[in-house]
Design a protein around this motif. Structure first.
Motif, PDB file in Angstrom:
ATOM      1  N   ALA A 171      37.674  39.532  20.959  1.00 42.01           N
ATOM      2  CA  ALA A 171      36.351  39.462  20.347  1.00 42.01           C
ATOM      3  C   ALA A 171      35.256  39.407  21.410  1.00 42.01           C
ATOM      4  O   ALA A 171      34.197  40.033  21.268  1.00 42.01           O
ATOM      5  N   ALA A 172      35.508  38.694  22.510  1.00 46.60           N
ATOM      6  CA  ALA A 172      34.514  38.598  23.579  1.00 46.60           C
ATOM      7  C   ALA A 172      34.302  39.951  24.263  1.00 46.60           C
ATOM      8  O   ALA A 172      33.159  40.335  24.554  1.00 46.60           O
ATOM      9  N   TRP A 173      35.368  40.687  24.501  1.00 52.02           N
ATOM     10  CA  TRP A 173      35.228  42.008  25.131  1.00 52.02           C
ATOM     11  C   TRP A 173      34.543  42.992  24.185  1.00 52.02           C
ATOM     12  O   TRP A 173      33.797  43.876  24.631  1.00 52.02           O
ATOM     13  N   LYS A 174      34.782  42.839  22.909  1.00 50.87           N
ATOM     14  CA  LYS A 174      34.072  43.680  21.942  1.00 50.87           C
ATOM     15  C   LYS A 174      32.571  43.408  22.008  1.00 50.87           C
ATOM     16  O   LYS A 174      31.743  44.329  21.974  1.00 50.87           O
ATOM     17  N   GLY A 175      32.219  42.134  22.099  1.00 57.19           N
ATOM     18  CA  GLY A 175      30.808  41.788  22.217  1.00 57.19           C
ATOM     19  C   GLY A 175      30.201  42.272  23.515  1.00 57.19           C
ATOM     20  O   GLY A 175      29.041  42.708  23.548  1.00 57.19           O
ATOM     21  N   LEU A 176      30.962  42.241  24.612  1.00 57.14           N
ATOM     22  CA  LEU A 176      30.449  42.705  25.906  1.00 57.14           C
ATOM     23  C   LEU A 176      30.211  44.208  25.889  1.00 57.14           C
ATOM     24  O   LEU A 176      29.224  44.695  26.465  1.00 57.14           O
ATOM     25  N   LYS A 177      31.087  44.963  25.248  1.00 54.11           N
ATOM     26  CA  LYS A 177      30.887  46.411  25.146  1.00 54.11           C
ATOM     27  C   LYS A 177      29.645  46.734  24.318  1.00 54.11           C
ATOM     28  O   LYS A 177      28.894  47.650  24.650  1.00 54.11           O
ATOM     29  N   SER A 178      29.431  45.984  23.244  1.00 53.31           N
ATOM     30  CA  SER A 178      28.227  46.203  22.444  1.00 53.31           C
ATOM     31  C   SER A 178      26.976  45.814  23.233  1.00 53.31           C
ATOM     32  O   SER A 178      25.927  46.448  23.110  1.00 53.31           O
ATOM     33  N   LEU A 179      27.090  44.804  24.063  1.00 52.39           N
ATOM     34  CA  LEU A 179      25.964  44.362  24.889  1.00 52.39           C
ATOM     35  C   LEU A 179      25.569  45.427  25.907  1.00 52.39           C
ATOM     36  O   LEU A 179      24.400  45.529  26.289  1.00 52.39           O
ATOM     37  N   GLN A 198      41.313  37.053  40.064  1.00 54.64           N
ATOM     38  CA  GLN A 198      42.658  37.349  40.546  1.00 54.64           C
ATOM     39  C   GLN A 198      43.480  38.102  39.504  1.00 54.64           C
ATOM     40  O   GLN A 198      44.376  38.876  39.856  1.00 54.64           O
ATOM     41  N   ASP A 199      43.166  37.870  38.242  1.00 54.24           N
ATOM     42  CA  ASP A 199      43.881  38.537  37.160  1.00 54.24           C
ATOM     43  C   ASP A 199      43.528  40.023  37.159  1.00 54.24           C
ATOM     44  O   ASP A 199      42.374  40.409  36.935  1.00 54.24           O
ATOM     45  N   VAL A 200      44.528  40.872  37.427  1.00 54.67           N
ATOM     46  CA  VAL A 200      44.271  42.305  37.516  1.00 54.67           C
ATOM     47  C   VAL A 200      43.850  42.890  36.173  1.00 54.67           C
ATOM     48  O   VAL A 200      43.093  43.876  36.120  1.00 54.67           O
ATOM     49  N   THR A 201      44.278  42.288  35.071  1.00 61.23           N
ATOM     50  CA  THR A 201      43.893  42.781  33.754  1.00 61.23           C
ATOM     51  C   THR A 201      42.384  42.661  33.550  1.00 61.23           C
ATOM     52  O   THR A 201      41.739  43.568  32.998  1.00 61.23           O
ATOM     53  N   LEU A 202      41.806  41.572  33.995  1.00 60.13           N
ATOM     54  CA  LEU A 202      40.364  41.383  33.880  1.00 60.13           C
ATOM     55  C   LEU A 202      39.611  42.399  34.735  1.00 60.13           C
ATOM     56  O   LEU A 202      38.589  42.946  34.312  1.00 60.13           O
ATOM     57  N   ARG A 203      40.131  42.660  35.924  1.00 57.12           N
ATOM     58  CA  ARG A 203      39.463  43.626  36.804  1.00 57.12           C
ATOM     59  C   ARG A 203      39.545  45.032  36.219  1.00 57.12           C
ATOM     60  O   ARG A 203      38.603  45.820  36.318  1.00 57.12           O
ATOM     61  N   ARG A 204      40.659  45.366  35.604  1.00 55.83           N
ATOM     62  CA  ARG A 204      40.798  46.687  34.982  1.00 55.83           C
ATOM     63  C   ARG A 204      39.833  46.846  33.820  1.00 55.83           C
ATOM     64  O   ARG A 204      39.207  47.898  33.664  1.00 55.83           O
TER      65      ARG A 204
END
Length: 445
Positions: A171-179, A198-204
């Motif tokens: 839900a947070a990433w959905k909101g960031l994309k809309s932002l 450090q989390d590669v998923t977050l960097r991707r």
């Protein structure tokens, strides 16, 4: 509250129409339901608990509305009742009934447009609610509110983007994309911190938003792309490299610098994305030309192929033949060898007679005015015979007929003077001299 300023035409006094962001309007379009049929007074009474239930008709059916429905309908009250409705909404956010808290969270984003005090503080609290239903409703409210209230949800959004709970993070990433559609500079700040995780998923995921913030076209965005191209993870570098073709249309200088770095990347996908960016660049640019020339000798077949295909757009015929001949010395791919052979082939020197003739440059066409002038003078154009105008031909035929009808005159014989006569030596003097030699003088001797 301070009244909003309204821009007006100085001549007519009418408000000047200003374009509005459609994304913001869509984010807070009220979600309709049976509660939409409640009048404002009933909605307020149900929300405060003074009215237990109310029967309404919605889409041809009868529905019984309770307190949670009254809370959900608070966004429909008139402006004069907003302050009172705001107090009821705050009470609903701390109610013991999960259904009431969920309804309050559902109406929170659209109600915050009218009055937002303390609402986002309660939102951050309910994100960690013990009830899964309430927590999910808070996550959905965060995603809906982010495009219009970036400062109000900033801290909550930062935490939720890194949440170990899947539905909260999604839900947070959905909101960031809309932002990114409304406030790309705010998203750039979020990406800045996410690329340091450090989390590669977050960097991707953060690299995946680079394309959305390119419209900002600032040094901050260029730094984000640069850091992503230096990331240890190849997927992050690939995602960043795919933004280079779009960057090439905005800033040739920065795109060339990044493409020069990406074309030397150990990952083939990154190098291929760099080539696609180079194809968008101005080929007359010196550094872009060098990248293509160097890429034609790359060990990566796809990079080499893409660069060789760009050579005809980069070089003249003579230079291309020389360079293609040089590349053939080391090229091993059959398809590229065939392509280079075609580049180095000179029809004027190596072609058949038909190819040589076809390669000859066509003659420059004669202007129509020159053709008319030449024809009026009875002259031909090139290999074509002169076509005389009809009136000139008839006139020439009449003159020829007139000359043939006149009888030729007999030429008269005229005596031309001799050179002695011209010089003044007369014949009578010569006769006298002859008589003197053969006359009576002979008797004197």
């Amino acid at each position: 509250m301070v009244r909003d300023y309204i821009a007006r035409d100085p001549r007519t006094g009418k408000p000047i129409s200003v374009a509005k962001t459609k994304v913001v309007e869509a984010s807070f379009e009220p979600i309709e339901g049976p509660w939409s049929a409640l009048v404002a007074g009933d909605a307020m009474s149900l929300a405060e608990g003074s009215l237990e239930q109310r029967e309404v008709r919605w889409l041809g059916e009868t529905h019984i509305m309770g307190r949670s429905h009254g809370v959900r309908a608070l966004s429909t009250v008139p402006q004069s009742m907003v302050r009172a409705a705001h107090g009821l909404l705050l009470l609903a956010l701390e109610d013991d009934d999960d259904a009431v808290r969920i309804s309050a969270l559902e109406v929170l984003p659209e109600f915050a447009v009218r009055r937002s005090e303390d609402l986002f503080d309660w939102l951050s609290v309910l994100l960690d609610d013990d009830s899964i239903g309430v927590s999910k409703a808070a996550s959905d409210a965060l995603a809906r509110a982010a495009p219009t209230f970036p400062s109000g949800v900033q801290s909550s959004l930062e935490n939720e983007l890194r949440s170990p709970i899947a539905y909260r993070q999604q839900a947070a990433w959905k909101g960031l994309k809309s932002l990114a559609d409304t406030w790309p500079e705010v998203v750039a700040d979020h990406i800045d911190t996410l690329l340091l995780e450090q989390d590669v998923t977050l960097r991707r995921k953060a690299a995946g938003l680079l394309r959305k913030v390119l419209s900002r076209n600032s040094s901050a965005v260029w730094d984000l792309i640069s850091w992503s191209l230096n990331d240890d993870d190849s997927q992050v570098r690939r995602t960043a490299a795919k933004t280079l073709p779009a960057l090439a249309r905005q800033d040739v200088r920065m795109a060339t610098m990044f493409a020069e770095r990406a074309i030397a990347d150990p990952d083939s996908e990154v190098r291929l994305a760099a080539i696609k960016a180079i194809q968008k660049l101005d080929k007359d640019h010196g550094r872009a030309r060098d990248l293509i020339v160097n890429g034609a000798r790359s060990k990566d077949l796809r990079v080499r192929k893409a660069c060789i295909e760009l050579l005809p757009r980069l070089m003249g015929e003579d230079e291309l033949r020389i360079f293609a001949t040089d590349l053939l010395k080391t090229e091993t791919n059959e398809a590229l060898i065939k392509t280079l052979d075609e580049m180095r082939f000179d029809a004027l020197l190596e072609g058949t007679e038909a190819q040589k003739n076809a390669a000859l440059a066509p003659a420059i066409p004669v202007p129509e005015i020159d053709k008319e002038i030449a024809q009026s003078q009875g002259k031909g154009i090139g290999l074509l015979s002169a076509s005389k105008p009809k009136d000139l031909i008839e006139k020439a035929e009449q003159q020829e007929a007139a000359l043939s009808s006149v009888e030729p005159k007999t030429p008269t014989i005229e005596r031309r003077p001799s050179q002695d006569e011209i010089m003044g030596y007369m014949d009578d003097e010569e006769d006298d001299f002859d008589d003197f030699d053969s006359g009576p003088d002979e008797e004197m001797f």
